[in-house]
Design a protein around this motif. Structure first.
Motif, short mmCIF file in Angstrom:
data_model
loop_
_atom_site.label_atom_id
_atom_site.label_comp_id
_atom_site.label_asym_id
_atom_site.label_seq_id
_atom_site.Cartn_x
_atom_site.Cartn_y
_atom_site.Cartn_z
N UNK A 119 0.85 -1.20 0.00
CA UNK A 119 0.00 0.00 0.00
C UNK A 119 0.88 1.25 0.00
N UNK A 120 0.37 2.33 -0.56
CA UNK A 120 1.17 3.54 -0.71
C UNK A 120 1.39 4.26 0.61
N UNK A 121 0.65 3.90 1.65
CA UNK A 121 0.84 4.52 2.95
C UNK A 121 0.30 3.65 4.07
N UNK A 122 0.83 3.84 5.27
CA UNK A 122 0.35 3.08 6.42
C UNK A 122 0.91 3.64 7.71
N UNK A 123 0.26 3.32 8.81
CA UNK A 123 0.70 3.77 10.13
C UNK A 123 0.46 2.66 11.14
N UNK A 124 1.36 2.54 12.11
CA UNK A 124 1.23 1.53 13.16
C UNK A 124 1.66 2.13 14.49
N UNK A 125 0.76 2.04 15.46
CA UNK A 125 1.04 2.49 16.82
C UNK A 125 1.18 1.27 17.72
N UNK A 126 2.33 1.11 18.33
CA UNK A 126 2.54 0.12 19.38
C UNK A 126 2.61 0.86 20.71
N UNK A 127 2.64 0.12 21.81
CA UNK A 127 2.71 0.78 23.11
C UNK A 127 3.95 1.66 23.23
N UNK A 128 5.05 1.22 22.64
CA UNK A 128 6.30 1.96 22.82
C UNK A 128 6.71 2.86 21.68
N UNK A 129 6.09 2.74 20.51
CA UNK A 129 6.56 3.53 19.36
C UNK A 129 5.49 3.63 18.28
N UNK A 130 5.73 4.56 17.35
CA UNK A 130 4.82 4.84 16.25
C UNK A 130 5.63 4.97 14.97
N UNK A 131 5.11 4.38 13.86
CA UNK A 131 5.77 4.47 12.56
C UNK A 131 4.71 4.80 11.50
N UNK A 132 5.04 5.72 10.59
CA UNK A 132 4.11 6.07 9.52
C UNK A 132 4.87 6.40 8.24
N UNK A 133 4.28 6.04 7.10
CA UNK A 133 4.81 6.46 5.80
C UNK A 133 3.63 6.75 4.87
N UNK A 134 3.86 7.61 3.86
CA UNK A 134 2.79 7.96 2.92
C UNK A 134 3.40 8.66 1.71
N UNK A 135 2.63 8.72 0.63
CA UNK A 135 3.08 9.47 -0.55
C UNK A 135 2.57 10.90 -0.54
N UNK A 136 1.79 11.25 0.47
CA UNK A 136 1.32 12.62 0.68
C UNK A 136 1.97 13.15 1.95
N UNK A 137 2.57 14.32 1.88
CA UNK A 137 3.28 14.85 3.05
C UNK A 137 2.34 15.13 4.21
N UNK A 138 2.69 14.62 5.36
CA UNK A 138 1.95 14.87 6.60
C UNK A 138 2.86 15.51 7.63
N UNK A 139 4.10 15.76 7.28
CA UNK A 139 5.10 16.26 8.22
C UNK A 139 4.81 17.72 8.59
N UNK A 140 4.74 17.98 9.88
CA UNK A 140 4.50 19.33 10.38
C UNK A 140 3.05 19.76 10.39
N UNK A 141 2.17 18.93 9.86
CA UNK A 141 0.75 19.30 9.78
C UNK A 141 0.01 18.88 11.05
N UNK A 142 -0.79 19.77 11.60
CA UNK A 142 -1.63 19.43 12.76
C UNK A 142 -2.82 18.61 12.26
N UNK A 143 -3.04 17.47 12.89
CA UNK A 143 -4.16 16.60 12.52
C UNK A 143 -4.78 16.07 13.81
N UNK A 144 -5.98 16.56 14.13
CA UNK A 144 -6.63 16.20 15.40
C UNK A 144 -7.75 15.19 15.20
N UNK A 145 -7.66 14.42 14.11
CA UNK A 145 -8.64 13.35 13.88
C UNK A 145 -8.54 12.30 14.98
N UNK A 146 -9.66 11.89 15.56
CA UNK A 146 -9.66 10.82 16.56
C UNK A 146 -9.44 9.49 15.84
#
Length: 269
Positions: A119-146
């Motif tokens: 897939x072109x993008x994905x995110x995974x949250x574990x108890x100790x860490x978070x990893x995300x990648x995407x083809x659309x820039x999300x860096x520095x953007x505020x996102x308050x989606x629950x």
């Protein structure tokens, strides 16, 4: 007496072997416990420049996690077009050691590759860490989606608990760091936002997460509120490490072994 000694010796050896077997297979690391994951609907073609960029982002994330608890990337290898650019980010919980952070991120990247296959993008949250990648820039953007909300069982009305809970959440709201912890009595709280945000963006995100937590978890004994760029949590039980749980388990095991040996000794005498 010789028989008694032999029986006690055998019981001691049995306890040792059982405890060795028990501790040679430690419990699953709490830091690697799954919280949530998400994948985009779009797929990329195998062998494409985009796949090369995804693999490069994953490699960069794993390598960087041994040096810091946060980093972000924009990868465009030779031969890539604008649509092939991949953005990536990782962040570890603020209290993790470098070793724990690296181990958590390494595991997260391996799981994310299996969960979000091609897939072109994905995110995974574990108890100790978070990893995300995407083809659309999300860096520095505020996102308050629950992204995830979990509330424990209700205590009913307990004024002492609610007072302490609200005091902890108020402290987390105003603490002013990317990673925040606080406590009052048995109530412990934790909050963190992505370090690609400005501090004002972090404050805005955490204030919203904490407000959601108060409104939606009410008198629950614990609550987790994960927004896209931050999270806030509280628990009446507090937060303990996996190592602490294994230590307590070990203490109980040796108490049981000691009781068995004492019982055998009394029976033989």
């Amino acid at each position: 007496m010789k028989l008694h000694a032999q029986v006690l010796s055998f019981a001691s050896v049995l306890c040792y072997l059982l405890s060795f077997s028990f501790f040679s297979h430690p419990s699953y690391s709490a830091l690697e416990s799954f919280v949530y994951a998400g994948c985009t609907q779009f797929k990329y073609n195998g062998g494409s420049p985009y796949e090369s960029n995804v693999n490069s982002v994953f490699t960069s994330i794993v390598n960087s996690a041994s040096l810091s608890n946060f980093n972000n990337f924009k990868i465009s290898l030779s031969g890539s077009t604008q649509s092939d650019i991949v953005y990536g980010l990782f962040q570890c919980r603020g209290d993790l050691t470098s070793s724990d952070c690296h181990n958590c991120v390494t595991y997260a990247v391996s799981r994310l590759g299996n969960i979000c296959i091609d897939t072109s993008g994905g995110a995974l949250q574990l108890e100790g860490c978070f990893v995300k990648y995407d083809n659309v820039s999300f860096l520095g953007a505020v996102d308050k989606t629950v992204v995830l909300k979990k509330c424990g069982p209700s205590f009913g009305y307990d004024s002492d608990f609610l007072t302490r809970r609200d005091a902890v959440l108020a402290y987390l709201t105003g603490a002013g760091q990317y990673f925040r912890v606080g406590g009052s009595g048995k109530v412990q709280g934790m909050a963190q936002c992505m370090q690609d945000l400005s501090m004002s963006g972090c404050q805005d995100c955490l204030s919203e997460a904490i407000q959601h937590l108060k409104n939606e978890c009410g008198s629950s004994s614990w609550g987790d509120m994960f927004l896209a760029k931050c999270y806030a949590r509280y628990s009446e039980r507090g937060f303990s490490s996996d190592g602490a749980r294994r230590f307590h388990g070990r203490g109980w095991w040796f108490m049981i072994c000691g009781f068995i040996l004492s019982l055998i000794y009394i029976m033989l005498n």
